[in-house]
Design a protein around this motif. Structure first.
Motif, PDB file in Angstrom:
ATOM      1  N   VAL A 209       0.837  -1.209   0.000  1.00 38.03           N
ATOM      2  CA  VAL A 209       0.000   0.000   0.000  1.00 38.03           C
ATOM      3  C   VAL A 209       0.867   1.252   0.000  1.00 38.03           C
ATOM      4  CG1 VAL A 209      -1.712   1.347   1.289  1.00 38.03           C
ATOM      5  CG2 VAL A 209      -1.921  -1.144   1.173  1.00 38.03           C
ATOM      6  N   ARG A 210       0.523   2.150  -0.917  1.00 38.50           N
ATOM      7  CA  ARG A 210       1.113   3.492  -0.926  1.00 38.50           C
ATOM      8  C   ARG A 210      -0.026   4.487  -1.039  1.00 38.50           C
ATOM      9  NH1 ARG A 210       6.283   2.730  -5.014  1.00 38.50           N
ATOM     10  NH2 ARG A 210       7.016   0.784  -4.101  1.00 38.50           N
ATOM     11  N   TYR A 211       0.110   5.601  -0.371  1.00 37.30           N
ATOM     12  CA  TYR A 211      -1.005   6.560  -0.411  1.00 37.30           C
ATOM     13  C   TYR A 211      -0.498   7.974  -0.265  1.00 37.30           C
ATOM     14  CZ  TYR A 211      -0.744   6.991   4.715  1.00 37.30           C
ATOM     15  OH  TYR A 211      -0.338   7.234   6.004  1.00 37.30           O
ATOM     16  N   SER A 212      -1.360   8.908  -0.655  1.00 38.37           N
ATOM     17  CA  SER A 212      -1.004  10.325  -0.529  1.00 38.37           C
ATOM     18  C   SER A 212      -2.273  11.171  -0.482  1.00 38.37           C
ATOM     19  CB  SER A 212      -0.127  10.767  -1.709  1.00 38.37           C
ATOM     20  OG  SER A 212      -0.818  10.618  -2.932  1.00 38.37           O
ATOM     21  N   TYR A 213      -2.131  12.347   0.104  1.00 38.68           N
ATOM     22  CA  TYR A 213      -3.186  13.359   0.114  1.00 38.68           C
ATOM     23  C   TYR A 213      -2.934  14.291  -1.060  1.00 38.68           C
ATOM     24  CZ  TYR A 213      -5.956  17.390   1.719  1.00 38.68           C
ATOM     25  OH  TYR A 213      -6.857  18.431   1.815  1.00 38.68           O
ATOM     26  N   GLY A 222      -7.939  11.435  -1.329  1.00 40.10           N
ATOM     27  CA  GLY A 222      -7.050  10.382  -0.860  1.00 40.10           C
ATOM     28  C   GLY A 222      -6.750   9.419  -1.997  1.00 40.10           C
ATOM     29  N   TYR A 223      -5.491   9.336  -2.373  1.00 36.96           N
ATOM     30  CA  TYR A 223      -5.071   8.411  -3.434  1.00 36.96           C
ATOM     31  C   TYR A 223      -4.363   7.237  -2.782  1.00 36.96           C
ATOM     32  CZ  TYR A 223      -2.346   6.401  -7.277  1.00 36.96           C
ATOM     33  OH  TYR A 223      -1.789   5.536  -8.184  1.00 36.96           O
ATOM     34  N   ILE A 224      -4.894   6.006  -3.020  1.00 41.98           N
ATOM     35  CA  ILE A 224      -4.308   4.794  -2.443  1.00 41.98           C
ATOM     36  C   ILE A 224      -4.007   3.827  -3.569  1.00 41.98           C
ATOM     37  CG2 ILE A 224      -4.602   2.885  -0.834  1.00 41.98           C
ATOM     38  CD1 ILE A 224      -6.675   4.547   0.656  1.00 41.98           C
ATOM     39  N   ARG A 225      -2.761   3.390  -3.652  1.00 43.83           N
ATOM     40  CA  ARG A 225      -2.361   2.393  -4.646  1.00 43.83           C
ATOM     41  C   ARG A 225      -2.071   1.084  -3.930  1.00 43.83           C
ATOM     42  NH1 ARG A 225      -1.120   1.764  -9.810  1.00 43.83           N
ATOM     43  NH2 ARG A 225       0.651   0.511 -10.479  1.00 43.83           N
ATOM     44  N   LEU A 226      -2.797   0.030  -4.319  1.00 41.82           N
ATOM     45  CA  LEU A 226      -2.629  -1.287  -3.725  1.00 41.82           C
ATOM     46  C   LEU A 226      -2.032  -2.211  -4.784  1.00 41.82           C
ATOM     47  CD1 LEU A 226      -3.120  -3.348  -1.426  1.00 41.82           C
ATOM     48  CD2 LEU A 226      -5.423  -3.677  -2.339  1.00 41.82           C
ATOM     49  N   THR A 227      -0.835  -2.717  -4.533  1.00 45.56           N
ATOM     50  CA  THR A 227      -0.114  -3.472  -5.564  1.00 45.56           C
ATOM     51  C   THR A 227      -0.253  -4.980  -5.427  1.00 45.56           C
ATOM     52  OG1 THR A 227       1.916  -3.403  -4.246  1.00 45.56           O
ATOM     53  CG2 THR A 227       1.581  -1.633  -5.860  1.00 45.56           C
ATOM     54  N   GLN A 228      -0.680  -5.483  -4.258  1.00 44.28           N
ATOM     55  CA  GLN A 228      -0.780  -6.920  -4.052  1.00 44.28           C
ATOM     56  C   GLN A 228      -1.595  -7.195  -2.799  1.00 44.28           C
ATOM     57  OE1 GLN A 228       2.953  -8.887  -3.317  1.00 44.28           O
ATOM     58  NE2 GLN A 228       2.255 -10.836  -4.154  1.00 44.28           N
ATOM     59  N   PHE A 229      -2.391  -8.273  -2.810  1.00 47.85           N
ATOM     60  CA  PHE A 229      -3.184  -8.651  -1.641  1.00 47.85           C
ATOM     61  C   PHE A 229      -2.371  -9.634  -0.806  1.00 47.85           C
ATOM     62  CE2 PHE A 229      -6.241  -6.969  -4.544  1.00 47.85           C
ATOM     63  CZ  PHE A 229      -7.217  -6.383  -3.758  1.00 47.85           C
ATOM     64  N   SER A 230      -1.349  -9.118  -0.156  1.00 47.87           N
ATOM     65  CA  SER A 230      -0.461  -9.944   0.644  1.00 47.87           C
ATOM     66  C   SER A 230      -0.956  -9.990   2.084  1.00 47.87           C
ATOM     67  CB  SER A 230       0.956  -9.384   0.590  1.00 47.87           C
ATOM     68  OG  SER A 230       0.953  -8.030   1.000  1.00 47.87           O
ATOM     69  N   ALA A 231      -0.203 -10.697   2.933  1.00 47.79           N
ATOM     70  CA  ALA A 231      -0.628 -10.898   4.311  1.00 47.79           C
ATOM     71  C   ALA A 231      -0.759  -9.591   5.082  1.00 47.79           C
ATOM     72  CB  ALA A 231       0.343 -11.840   5.016  1.00 47.79           C
ATOM     73  N   ASN A 232       0.015  -8.579   4.717  1.00 41.89           N
ATOM     74  CA  ASN A 232      -0.037  -7.313   5.448  1.00 41.89           C
ATOM     75  C   ASN A 232      -0.815  -6.230   4.707  1.00 41.89           C
ATOM     76  OD1 ASN A 232       1.921  -7.172   3.434  1.00 41.89           O
ATOM     77  ND2 ASN A 232       3.241  -5.780   4.575  1.00 41.89           N
ATOM     78  N   ALA A 233      -1.480  -6.586   3.608  1.00 38.61           N
ATOM     79  CA  ALA A 233      -2.177  -5.570   2.806  1.00 38.61           C
ATOM     80  C   ALA A 233      -3.325  -4.926   3.581  1.00 38.61           C
ATOM     81  CB  ALA A 233      -2.691  -6.182   1.505  1.00 38.61           C
ATOM     82  N   ALA A 234      -4.121  -5.723   4.282  1.00 43.43           N
ATOM     83  CA  ALA A 234      -5.271  -5.169   4.994  1.00 43.43           C
ATOM     84  C   ALA A 234      -4.827  -4.209   6.104  1.00 43.43           C
ATOM     85  CB  ALA A 234      -6.119  -6.295   5.575  1.00 43.43           C
ATOM     86  N   GLU A 235      -3.786  -4.595   6.822  1.00 37.26           N
ATOM     87  CA  GLU A 235      -3.274  -3.736   7.898  1.00 37.26           C
ATOM     88  C   GLU A 235      -2.785  -2.402   7.330  1.00 37.26           C
ATOM     89  OE1 GLU A 235       0.276  -3.793  11.303  1.00 37.26           O
ATOM     90  OE2 GLU A 235      -0.135  -5.561  10.078  1.00 37.26           O
ATOM     91  N   GLU A 236      -2.062  -2.460   6.217  1.00 34.47           N
ATOM     92  CA  GLU A 236      -1.564  -1.223   5.623  1.00 34.47           C
ATOM     93  C   GLU A 236      -2.703  -0.392   5.026  1.00 34.47           C
ATOM     94  OE1 GLU A 236       1.768  -1.577   3.027  1.00 34.47           O
ATOM     95  OE2 GLU A 236       2.936  -2.819   4.414  1.00 34.47           O
ATOM     96  N   MET A 237      -3.716  -1.053   4.464  1.00 35.93           N
ATOM     97  CA  MET A 237      -4.865  -0.322   3.921  1.00 35.93           C
ATOM     98  C   MET A 237      -5.623   0.397   5.030  1.00 35.93           C
ATOM     99  SD  MET A 237      -6.723   0.576   1.308  1.00 35.93           S
ATOM    100  CE  MET A 237      -6.169  -0.514  -0.009  1.00 35.93           C
ATOM    101  N   GLN A 238      -5.826  -0.276   6.147  1.00 38.27           N
ATOM    102  CA  GLN A 238      -6.524   0.346   7.265  1.00 38.27           C
ATOM    103  C   GLN A 238      -5.787   1.592   7.744  1.00 38.27           C
ATOM    104  OE1 GLN A 238      -7.399  -2.315  10.511  1.00 38.27           O
ATOM    105  NE2 GLN A 238      -7.786  -0.655  11.964  1.00 38.27           N
ATOM    106  N   ALA A 239      -4.474   1.489   7.877  1.00 35.57           N
ATOM    107  CA  ALA A 239      -3.684   2.634   8.328  1.00 35.57           C
ATOM    108  C   ALA A 239      -3.785   3.786   7.332  1.00 35.57           C
ATOM    109  CB  ALA A 239      -2.223   2.215   8.510  1.00 35.57           C
ATOM    110  N   ALA A 240      -3.788   3.484   6.039  1.00 35.10           N
ATOM    111  CA  ALA A 240      -3.875   4.533   5.018  1.00 35.10           C
ATOM    112  C   ALA A 240      -5.212   5.252   5.076  1.00 35.10           C
ATOM    113  CB  ALA A 240      -3.669   3.922   3.634  1.00 35.10           C
ATOM    114  N   ILE A 241      -6.310   4.496   5.162  1.00 33.05           N
ATOM    115  CA  ILE A 241      -7.634   5.124   5.210  1.00 33.05           C
ATOM    116  C   ILE A 241      -7.781   5.972   6.463  1.00 33.05           C
ATOM    117  CG2 ILE A 241     -10.116   4.693   5.346  1.00 33.05           C
ATOM    118  CD1 ILE A 241      -9.649   2.139   3.713  1.00 33.05           C
ATOM    119  N   GLN A 242      -7.347   5.443   7.591  1.00 32.39           N
ATOM    120  CA  GLN A 242      -7.489   6.195   8.851  1.00 32.39           C
ATOM    121  C   GLN A 242      -6.686   7.490   8.820  1.00 32.39           C
ATOM    122  OE1 GLN A 242      -6.368   3.095  11.632  1.00 32.39           O
ATOM    123  NE2 GLN A 242      -8.492   2.529  12.027  1.00 32.39           N
ATOM    124  N   ASP A 243      -5.486   7.440   8.243  1.00 31.68           N
ATOM    125  CA  ASP A 243      -4.677   8.653   8.149  1.00 31.68           C
ATOM    126  C   ASP A 243      -5.332   9.675   7.229  1.00 31.68           C
ATOM    127  OD1 ASP A 243      -2.596  10.467   8.424  1.00 31.68           O
ATOM    128  OD2 ASP A 243      -1.323   9.475   6.952  1.00 31.68           O
TER     129      ASP A 243
END
Length: 433
Positions: A209-213, A222-243
């Protein structure tokens, strides 16, 4: 060892990443070799039983599966390699490139911890079911393959000068992978062109997950780029949305372009962050619908959402984009997705080898089977080859207004935000009594 639901692999994701990582699942080599040397037929029967119990097609591709068992158990096997060849030959009768046997070395390659470091060039491969050609599903960002300019849908015709004709995905992976710092040359067919890519293998650390305002005409985006649904993808996505929520964005663009998929439950967990209600995906095995996953009322945001997709968006990307589209939660912008709607369960065998078995297909909430067909975007915009090259040459342009697909997505998002604000104003206007 059986990988549970959260280990189900979708499509051509971890299946063919050119990498070697042994995870905690373990491989029991010494005892397994003794097991196979004593009774190679036990391995053949073990594989047969797994297919018999779990394979998605109850007709086994119109093959008399019981007769197959009698045939292969009636033969003599002098070495384990002969038994391995027999297993592969047996599975070929299913005509399913995703159901495949892996010898101990290939199985170790398969046991990839997608949250760790990978050693390779950074591509996902699939085998075309009609032509048997090796197709690049997508390059992983910030890897040698990506930086060299390899694209989704490229066809690998040679590896270090060796033709890939008749080669399966596992054989290709074994040739492509190797120690960090060593080199491999891939010969690619792209349209009518044939191109050579000398690549230096590297250790690849994956952060999906990479993201930017970003500033937009209707406020922060909010721009979020998700490159792979790996084991840590959900955790990183949650942090990006919350930020991004803490920065009061007015809407989101979720970029799934060239995302080849990954873990089934990663896509479900992420869908629940965007959906407050509704079905996410139905999994269908040969008995019918075996599982249905729905939103759980714990969405992190309800703000307008646009999703970018393309021909490299596969499997888990299609589950997420299909769920968001069918539930009217997002507008999809880009081009047709890859079309991979099958689920594989990966299992270890008694001698340290392994097998990936297609156990189910999935349907989107509206009941669409997208295998082969893919998902059509709501707003279609295709990049020219020149535009693709320009974005590859300067990756800082991806997710900016210099990126034509992103620019169109931003326009669609702004229109949605404006329409939503107008509706809210209309609802607050006092009505005459």
């Amino acid at each position: 060892m059986v990988i549970t639901k959260r280990g189900l692999v979708l499509g051509a994701t971890a299946v063919a990443v050119t990498a070697v990582v042994v995870t905690g699942a373990g491989v029991h080599m010494s005892g397994g070799q003794a097991f196979l040397q004593e009774s190679p037929k036990e391995l053949i029967d073990e594989v047969w039983q797994l297919i018999d119990r779990n394979y998605v097609d109850a007709t086994f591709n119109q093959v008399d599966w019981r007769a197959v068992r009698q045939d292969y158990l009636g033969r003599s096997y002098g070495t384990r390699e002969e038994a391995y060849d027999a297993v592969r030959d047996m599975l070929e009768q299913l005509e399913d490139p995703y159901t495949r046997f892996m010898d101990p070395e290939e199985f170790r390659n398969m046991q990839i911890d997608t949250s760790g470091e990978l050693t390779g060039v950074g591509i996902q491969l699939a085998q075309d079911e009609e032509t048997d050609e090796l197709i690049v599903v997508s390059p992983i960002e910030d890897t040698p393959a990506f930086e060299a300019g390899i694209l989704a849908q490229d066809v690998i015709v040679q590896i270090d000068g060796q033709s890939t004709e008749g080669m399966d995905v596992n054989q290709a992976v074994n040739l492509i992978r190797g120690p960090a710092g060593s080199e491999v040359t891939l010969t690619i067919r792209r349209g009518e062109e044939q191109l050579e890519f000398p690549l230096q293998r590297a250790q690849i650390e994956l952060h999906p997950v990479r993201y930017s305002y970003q500033e937009g005409s209707t406020g922060g985006v909010g721009y979020i780029r998700l490159t792979q649904f790996s084991a840590n993808a959900a955790e990183e996505m949650q942090a990006a949305i919350q930020d991004l929520e803490s920065q009061n964005v007015t809407g989101y663009i979720l970029d799934l372009r060239s995302n080849p998929g990954g873990l089934l439950y990663s896509s479900i967990d992420i869908a629940r962050m965007w959906l407050d209600g509704g079905v996410i995906v139905s999994t269908v095995d040969r008995q019918g619908i075996s599982d249905q996953e729905s939103a759980n009322g714990q969405a992190l945001t309800d703000k307008p959402l646009v999703v970018l997709v393309d021909g490299g968006s596969a499997s888990a990307s299609e589950i997420l984009s299909g769920a968001l589209q069918d539930n009217d939660r997002a507008v999809l912008v880009g081009t047709q997705t890859f079309g991979k709607g099958l689920v594989q369960s990966v299992r270890g065998l008694g001698d340290g080898s392994g097998i990936a078995v297609t156990v189910a297909k999935y349907l989107t909430p509206s009941g669409r089977d997208i295998n082969h067909a893919g998902i059509a975007p709501d707003v279609e915009i295709e990049l020219t080859e020149e535009q693709q090259e320009q974005l590859l040459d300067d990756r800082t342009q991806i997710g900016t207004t210099a990126d034509p697909q992103y620019a169109r997505a931003l326009q669609v998002l702004n229109d949605r935000i404006t329409a939503e604000r107008q509706n809210q104003r209309a609802e607050t206007v006092p009505q005459p009594q």
